[in-house]
Scaffold this active site. Structure first.
Site, mmCIF file in Angstrom:
data_model
loop_
_atom_site.group_PDB
_atom_site.id
_atom_site.type_symbol
_atom_site.label_atom_id
_atom_site.label_comp_id
_atom_site.label_asym_id
_atom_site.label_seq_id
_atom_site.Cartn_x
_atom_site.Cartn_y
_atom_site.Cartn_z
ATOM 1 N N LYS A 121 0.956 -1.288 0.164
ATOM 2 C CA LYS A 121 -0.232 -0.093 -0.104
ATOM 3 C C LYS A 121 1.074 1.274 -0.041
ATOM 4 C CE LYS A 121 -4.074 -1.792 2.366
ATOM 5 N NZ LYS A 121 -5.407 -1.924 3.222
ATOM 6 N N LYS A 202 -4.858 -10.802 -6.064
ATOM 7 C CA LYS A 202 -6.126 -11.247 -5.174
ATOM 8 C C LYS A 202 -6.903 -9.985 -6.060
ATOM 9 C CE LYS A 202 -6.317 -8.919 -1.543
ATOM 10 N NZ LYS A 202 -6.411 -8.074 -0.774
ATOM 11 N N LYS A 205 -11.084 -5.008 -2.945
ATOM 12 C CA LYS A 205 -12.644 -3.913 -3.160
ATOM 13 C C LYS A 205 -11.827 -2.693 -4.324
ATOM 14 C CE LYS A 205 -13.582 -4.071 1.504
ATOM 15 N NZ LYS A 205 -12.131 -3.736 1.843
HETATM 16 P P1 TYM Z 1 -10.855 -5.716 4.221
HETATM 17 O O1 TYM Z 1 -11.803 -5.449 4.514
HETATM 18 O O2 TYM Z 1 -9.298 -5.990 2.868
HETATM 19 O O3 TYM Z 1 -11.384 -7.718 4.459
HETATM 20 C C1 TYM Z 1 -12.281 -8.130 4.796
HETATM 21 C C2 TYM Z 1 -12.220 -9.638 5.113
HETATM 22 O O4 TYM Z 1 -12.005 -10.425 2.989
HETATM 23 C C3 TYM Z 1 -11.189 -10.960 2.979
HETATM 24 N N1 TYM Z 1 -11.234 -11.116 1.402
HETATM 25 C C4 TYM Z 1 -10.694 -12.062 1.508
HETATM 26 N N2 TYM Z 1 -10.934 -13.227 0.774
HETATM 27 C C5 TYM Z 1 -10.601 -14.163 -0.209
HETATM 28 N N3 TYM Z 1 -10.207 -13.590 -1.353
HETATM 29 C C6 TYM Z 1 -9.569 -12.328 -1.467
HETATM 30 N N4 TYM Z 1 -10.108 -12.292 -2.357
HETATM 31 C C7 TYM Z 1 -10.191 -11.518 -0.229
HETATM 32 N N5 TYM Z 1 -10.442 -9.827 0.082
HETATM 33 C C8 TYM Z 1 -10.182 -10.063 1.152
HETATM 34 C C9 TYM Z 1 -9.980 -10.221 4.211
HETATM 35 O O5 TYM Z 1 -9.173 -11.702 4.417
HETATM 36 C C10 TYM Z 1 -10.646 -10.531 5.469
HETATM 37 O O6 TYM Z 1 -11.112 -11.193 5.876
HETATM 38 N N6 TYM Z 1 -7.894 -5.548 8.163
HETATM 39 C C11 TYM Z 1 -8.769 -5.878 7.634
HETATM 40 C C12 TYM Z 1 -10.245 -5.875 8.764
HETATM 41 C C13 TYM Z 1 -10.476 -5.955 9.722
HETATM 42 C C14 TYM Z 1 -9.956 -7.005 10.742
HETATM 43 C C15 TYM Z 1 -9.625 -6.571 11.895
HETATM 44 C C16 TYM Z 1 -10.194 -8.294 9.558
HETATM 45 C C17 TYM Z 1 -9.676 -5.055 10.783
HETATM 46 N N7 TYM Z 1 -9.774 -5.428 11.872
HETATM 47 C C18 TYM Z 1 -9.964 -7.501 13.450
HETATM 48 C C19 TYM Z 1 -10.774 -9.010 11.160
HETATM 49 C C20 TYM Z 1 -9.750 -9.094 12.945
HETATM 50 C C21 TYM Z 1 -8.636 -5.473 5.954
HETATM 51 O O7 TYM Z 1 -8.767 -4.567 5.840
HETATM 52 O O8 TYM Z 1 -10.035 -6.429 5.695
#
Ligand code: TYM
Length: 337
Positions: A121, A202, A205
């Site tokens: 990032k 990957k 979003k």
């Molecule tokens: P984020 O918002 O990027 O993604 C949310 C969740 O979706 C999963 N994910 C995926 N799984 C499979 N294939 C993909 N291409 C894919 N893209 C995203 C992510 O692994 C995630 O589970 N930092 C985290 C948010 C967060 C969080 C937390 C998660 C903040 N605090 C505490 C767990 C516990 C994030 O940005 O996820």
């Protein structure tokens, strides 16, 4: 089930950052896992608006306000039941920000500089904010505040959860045993869904918001789903076995596997000799069928923001005392109270 029994269920915590276009990768890797396991655990699902602020140039206040509501509706539309799971907005519970500071003070800089998400990032930015570097510390605070046992996430969050464990252990070394050390909960297949237009990256979003052919959104119309799958990258072979498929085809097979629940041999038999046209047709049908009820429920929920607001306020009120109790314990351990 008696309330006393419910108390002893393992605690699950997870969250999603409310930015960009929520996609089937998020559904397969995270939301579907949360929804399926709800009755087994004490569930806390957060919408992490403070994490979204780590890129202030990109995230405008009005955008964020709208996204938080949209993502809350999507959680529920995907099957998160507010009766069984607390759903809340991170910034509604101030303990998240406060614990982050305390944990910043025990986290070596080198641990944060090594995070792959930070490296990727920050690579594209002219100036990098402190928040982006401290992002995983806020994530550790999210998890550790609730005595979390399990963190269901996709594969890309593995490193952040491992860092959380390291921070908890370092804290214990410095101040004594204070936190529960959380475990990862990651599905065996489907934890990393790749971009449909580029299976070497990957599904994300942010890319989904920029390029319609990159992802399938959770509220995409059937026509859009059909067009996006039709354009998904494959190859010139006719290989539909998991072990031998190219990256693009493997991705389509993996999505099919995760959404259908069929075994790999059954899927290979289904598509043997059919070519990619057949795979894409059947995958489109499955996606349309899976997403139709989600889109419908989402649209209904978005017509009544008051109901969503009540759910989010109730969720915050339910979890805040647990967070406060942990924070008090941490401050005492550090000599702040
Ligand atoms: P984020 O918002 O990027 O993604 C949310 C969740 O979706 C999963 N994910 C995926 N799984 C499979 N294939 C993909 N291409 C894919 N893209 C995203 C992510 O692994 C995630 O589970 N930092 C985290 C948010 C967060 C969080 C937390 C998660 C903040 N605090 C505490 C767990 C516990 C994030 O940005 O996820």
């Amino acid at each position: 089930m008696q309330p006393s029994e419910a108390k002893h269920k393992p605690v699950v915590f997870s969250g999603i950052q409310p930015t960009g276009k929520m996609h089937i990768g998020n559904y397969i890797g995270a939301l579907s896992v949360w929804a399926e396991n709800q009755s087994k655990y004490d569930n806390i699902f957060c919408i992490v608006d403070l994490h979204a602020l780590t890129i202030p140039e990109a995230i405008k206040p009005e955008y964020l306000r709208h996204k938080v509501v949209e993502f809350a509706a999507l959680y529920i539309a995907c099957g998160i039941d507010p009766e069984q799971s607390a759903i809340f907005i991170q910034s509604h519970v101030p303990a998240h920000a406060e614990l982050t500071w305390l944990l910043n003070c025990v986290t070596p800089l080198g641990w944060l500089e090594r995070m792959t998400q930070y490296k990727s990032k920050s690579a594209h930015q002219e100036s990098v904010g402190t928040g982006l570097l401290a992002y995983p510390v806020l994530q550790a605070a999210d998890i550790l505040l609730y005595n979390t046992n399990l963190v269901p996430v996709g594969d890309d969050q593995r490193q952040h959860v491992e860092l959380t464990r390291d921070i908890a252990q370092r804290f214990a070394f410095l101040y004594g045993e204070t936190f529960v050390t959380p475990e990862l909960l990651i599905r065996r297949s489907g934890a990393r869904i790749m971009g449909l237009d580029d299976p070497t990256v990957k599904m994300s979003k942010s890319l989904g918001e920029q390029r319609p052919e990159h992802s399938i959104g959770l509220v995409d119309e059937p026509g859009v789903i059909r067009r996006t799958v039709a354009r998904a990258v494959t190859d010139t072979a006719r290989e539909t076995r998991f072990e031998h498929a190219s990256a693009g085809v493997l991705n389509l097979l993996t999505i099919y596997e995760a959404l259908s629940g069929e075994t790999r041999p059954a899927i290979e038999a289904r598509f043997a000799g059919g070519g990619y046209g057949d795979l894409k047709r059947q995958l489109t049908e499955l996606l349309v069928e899976t997403l139709a009820p989600i889109r419908k429920r989402y649209q209904d929920l978005m017509t009544d923001p008051t109901e969503l607001d009540i759910i989010l306020r109730t969720g915050a009120a339910k979890v805040a005392p647990v967070a406060e109790a942990t924070l008090t314990r941490v401050k005492r351990a550090m000599g702040c109270a």
